[in-house]
Design a protein around this motif. Sequence first.
Motif, mmCIF file in Angstrom:
data_model
loop_
_atom_site.group_PDB
_atom_site.id
_atom_site.type_symbol
_atom_site.label_atom_id
_atom_site.label_comp_id
_atom_site.label_asym_id
_atom_site.label_seq_id
_atom_site.Cartn_x
_atom_site.Cartn_y
_atom_site.Cartn_z
ATOM 1 N N VAL A 69 42.400 51.979 69.221
ATOM 2 C CA VAL A 69 42.563 52.377 70.694
ATOM 3 C C VAL A 69 43.590 51.518 71.319
ATOM 4 O O VAL A 69 43.794 50.492 71.358
ATOM 5 N N ARG A 70 44.682 52.461 71.694
ATOM 6 C CA ARG A 70 45.981 51.584 72.311
ATOM 7 C C ARG A 70 45.550 51.051 73.851
ATOM 8 O O ARG A 70 45.959 49.977 74.166
ATOM 9 N N SER A 71 44.854 51.660 74.643
ATOM 10 C CA SER A 71 44.534 51.277 76.008
ATOM 11 C C SER A 71 42.985 51.709 76.261
ATOM 12 O O SER A 71 42.698 52.754 76.027
ATOM 13 N N ALA A 72 42.385 50.649 77.124
ATOM 14 C CA ALA A 72 41.240 50.904 77.407
ATOM 15 C C ALA A 72 40.904 50.824 78.893
ATOM 16 O O ALA A 72 41.561 50.004 79.361
ATOM 17 N N VAL A 73 40.311 51.601 79.526
ATOM 18 C CA VAL A 73 39.967 51.751 81.054
ATOM 19 C C VAL A 73 38.680 51.827 81.463
ATOM 20 O O VAL A 73 37.945 52.612 81.084
ATOM 21 N N SER A 74 38.135 50.654 81.948
ATOM 22 C CA SER A 74 36.749 50.504 82.466
ATOM 23 C C SER A 74 36.611 51.139 84.160
ATOM 24 O O SER A 74 37.556 51.255 84.744
ATOM 25 N N CYS A 75 35.564 52.255 83.911
ATOM 26 C CA CYS A 75 35.320 52.953 85.374
ATOM 27 C C CYS A 75 33.866 52.673 85.701
ATOM 28 O O CYS A 75 33.172 52.858 84.924
ATOM 29 N N GLY A 76 33.747 52.524 87.188
ATOM 30 C CA GLY A 76 32.503 52.245 87.271
ATOM 31 C C GLY A 76 32.478 51.412 88.850
ATOM 32 O O GLY A 76 33.569 51.212 89.420
ATOM 33 N N MET A 77 31.433 51.116 89.233
ATOM 34 C CA MET A 77 31.246 50.282 90.523
ATOM 35 C C MET A 77 31.110 48.717 90.315
ATOM 36 O O MET A 77 30.999 48.183 91.306
ATOM 37 N N SER A 78 31.442 48.214 89.213
ATOM 38 C CA SER A 78 31.416 46.870 88.875
ATOM 39 C C SER A 78 32.748 45.974 89.569
ATOM 40 O O SER A 78 33.711 46.828 89.512
ATOM 41 N N PRO A 79 32.599 44.857 89.997
ATOM 42 C CA PRO A 79 33.874 44.191 90.392
ATOM 43 C C PRO A 79 34.864 43.977 89.369
ATOM 44 O O PRO A 79 35.865 43.633 89.559
ATOM 45 N N LEU B 78 35.421 57.045 65.111
ATOM 46 C CA LEU B 78 35.605 55.696 64.688
ATOM 47 C C LEU B 78 36.827 55.446 64.066
ATOM 48 O O LEU B 78 37.428 54.217 64.110
ATOM 49 N N GLU B 79 37.383 56.277 63.391
ATOM 50 C CA GLU B 79 38.662 56.078 62.679
ATOM 51 C C GLU B 79 39.840 57.011 63.335
ATOM 52 O O GLU B 79 40.956 56.874 62.998
ATOM 53 N N ASN B 80 39.665 57.490 64.240
ATOM 54 C CA ASN B 80 40.503 58.247 64.883
ATOM 55 C C ASN B 80 41.477 57.199 65.887
ATOM 56 O O ASN B 80 41.125 56.470 66.416
ATOM 57 N N GLU B 81 42.891 57.746 65.977
ATOM 58 C CA GLU B 81 43.750 56.984 66.695
ATOM 59 C C GLU B 81 43.565 57.585 68.324
ATOM 60 O O GLU B 81 43.710 58.771 68.215
ATOM 61 N N VAL B 82 43.547 56.708 69.155
ATOM 62 C CA VAL B 82 42.990 57.070 70.564
ATOM 63 C C VAL B 82 44.188 56.412 71.296
ATOM 64 O O VAL B 82 44.387 55.338 71.366
ATOM 65 N N ASP B 83 44.928 57.153 72.163
ATOM 66 C CA ASP B 83 45.845 56.673 73.201
ATOM 67 C C ASP B 83 45.073 55.869 74.060
ATOM 68 O O ASP B 83 45.211 54.799 74.501
#
Length: 141
Positions: free
Chosen positions: A71-81, A48-53
């Motif tokens: 969180v600097r960057s978030a990437v969603s992965c899956g089969m959703s459009p 919860l408090e960590n710095e995440v690239d």
Amino acid sequence: MNICFTSRNSRCKRIFSKNATAFHEVFEKPPEFIDLLVLDGGNLEYYLENEVDTCIFKSENITDLLQLKKVRSAVSCGMSPYDSVTFSSIGEDSSVICIRRPISFMGKVYEPCEFKVPFDYSIGIFHNLVIGLLSYFVSEE
């Protein structure tokens, strides 16, 4: 590369640990800075408090992502459009991953593209996407 993985899937952990210089399981205290955090259920308490690239997550788990503060960057992965990373095709033993929009990882921006990767039916869609994406990041360095 510090990779943290919040799943209890032991087979995926072994695959990830081969690609990381420092690999931390969900119940270990992670480093202060995490290059890649893969959210796949599990306990988020340590992160919860960590710095995440970069944080890779299933789009249906967006509430987990929203709990993280740095969180600097978030990437969603899956089969959703709506996912940033998905499969454009899946064969018997290989697949093609599609990056739909620019994504950032460790200071580098990856433009939309497609690339072929192995596919392992025993570990599921999300884990195949993450492993394929990680191997792509490593090969592009």
